[in-house]
Design an enzyme around this catalytic site. Sequence first.
Site: not given
Ligand code: NOJ
Ligand code: CA
Length: 704
Positions: A177, A200, A400, A402, A473-474, A492, A498
């Site tokens: 990123e 990092s 989702h 996370e 993402h990540e 992502e 964001e």
């Molecule tokens: C980082 C993600 O890129 C973002 O889209 C997400 O809302 C947040 N983490 C929380 O999961």
């Molecule tokens: Ca992210």
Amino acid sequence: MQRRILFVLSLIFISFSCTKKTDGTLSIKSPDKEISLDFKLCDARSPLYSVKLGETEVISKSSLGLDLKTNNDLLENFEIVNSKISNFKETWKPIWGEESEIKNEYQELFVELQETTSLKRKMNLRFKAFNDGIAFRYEIPEQRNLKDFTILDEKTFFHFTEDHTAWWIPSDYDTYEFIHNESTISQIPEAATNEQHGHSRQKNWKGTNTPITMESPNKDYYLALHEANLQDYAGMTVIPVKDSPYSDYAFEADLVPWDNGDKVRTSAPMQSPWRMLIITKTPEELLTSRMILNLNEANKIKDTSFIKPLKYIGIWWSMHLGVATWGQNGRHDANTENSKKYIEFAKEHGFDGVLVEGWNKGWEEWYKDDNFDYVTPYNDFNLEEVAKFADDNEVELIGHCETGGQFESFEKRLDDAFKLYERNKVNAVKTGYAGTPYGENKKPYFHHGQRMVKHYNDVLKAAAKHKITLDVHEPIKPTGLQRTYPNLMSHEGVRGMEWNSWSDGNSPFHTCVLPFTRGLAGPIDYTPGIFDLDFSETPFKERKLWNKIGGLDNPGGMHSTLARQLALYVTLYSPLQMAADLLSNYENHPAFKFIEDVPVDWSETEIVDAEIGDYLVTARKDKNSENWFLGALTNEEARDLSIKLDFLDEGKAYKATIYKDGKDADFEKNPELYEIIEKDVTSSDSLELNLAAGGGVAVSFDKQ
Ligand code: NOJ
Ligand code: CA
């Protein structure tokens, strides 16, 4: 049925023109004969390759080999025991993509090497020359004297011949990123201008992540170095070799290590990912190269009916702005009632999906080990009820997961999480690995190392088993695996939208570079479509609701005009595209019509005009209609471009609806000023595009 049609459409010609034991140079050429690759063994009997575009040497003699932990490296003392040159040609149809048919045509050289020394171990190399570049990989066949082994270093070199201008991000092992740096090869890494290495843990980076994209000093050719089909291996970065005796502009592969320095723990038979170099004469052609997909295997998912490109909205931006929180330690937007409002809005405005983030418990301390179980909702959210409401309204609820980087705990709970989603007909899931895989207990894994690469692939396969598509993402950078597993929709792995809400934001330059760099790797879930461009309705002081790790310390900045937000739907490719803003900012907004209209699946893509980092004009044809769409972006400079509409279907009339920057629009001073103009056009017309600084133009061409 689909598979049968596919097979009939494919034309495959394979011919063997050479099978021999040799000491000389072995050569292959691209089908159009423009690109050539030579292979031979040098005096120490190490493998060497070189690459030309026409008469121009693009890569001068560069060595290949593997440094193994046993001290018995696979680097020299080889003989060629067999070699084979063959041609391949097919046309295949992706389930979704930037075009409905993809040509895959190349000449291949397969070289079987064996040590002349006592162990007589075997190492094979496979090279391919396409019209748009070259690729090669290591193949270690099953053999007596090499079974389980550890690669300490991949001695793969890329000896470029000129001091190209390069667009690159640091070779950070944990995150991609970043805003790209633009410098010559010889200025890497010193020319890094970005300081955002906050995520990092690897501070002493020396090189770049891939794709790294280059423009020759005379602008007569363009290169992009990356890897394809990364599955059970470490991610590759490249570091400049400053004192190379062979080239002033050399890079060496640097694989992301395990904690003890091992790079890849493996056993024979083994194939490395492809090391690929896109080679084109124009920047536009970089964007239509599909080499990365062609270097991956054909689709392995039999029933693909659950795999659908989606345009979506979601409960998301309010948390990034800081007016709401994922957990219940602030305004909790992910509640049943609000989710239903989003579903109703999606239905009314023709969106396919609704993402709900923050529905499951654990967000108050989301960076802690084992903090999420992925299945227990907060008390104001009823998953069954929301999922049924979505299904009744023919809208996909997007789940989702996370993980906060706690991938081992996710692995344990994955099956339960995916079962719950499958049971509730939730076919699309966004995953996330925010933070790093170290988590609280500082696990010894770099994000892009072999352990994590394997994790992401295991999750992908588990998702396919449960008929779930993924938006990761990540992630690990994409390497074309979506050809084989088309449930891998988007990623992502980019400094996305964001960052505009809580950092100093993404510059206009950033989105003028992304398609030429990270975009070459695969779809980007950038999440465009922000209409409130100065957050004026939500002053910074009212936005400080983040939990303690969120650390909202910057009021953010969009650095974009409104028309540019629309153009991103066309210039940044993804089969999932979000309309990311709060719904209230879309209500009764005339420019919202473009987001409602723009498709997410295409039958044709044409890059009309481009200069990397300066501007880009992309046109795409809807896969499900005769309509075309165009997106144009410029960097910090205002720009007038005259473009021919000859991409439109000949002899047909279109109504062009042009969403452009208003006369005094400017990405910092007057970002929300825009105009909508209608015009009748055909393919023989031209269009004048007037882009404000940091601006853009979006056009829909409706066939009449
Ligand atoms: C980082 C993600 O890129 C973002 O889209 C997400 O809302 C947040 N983490 C929380 O999961
Ligand atoms: Ca992210």
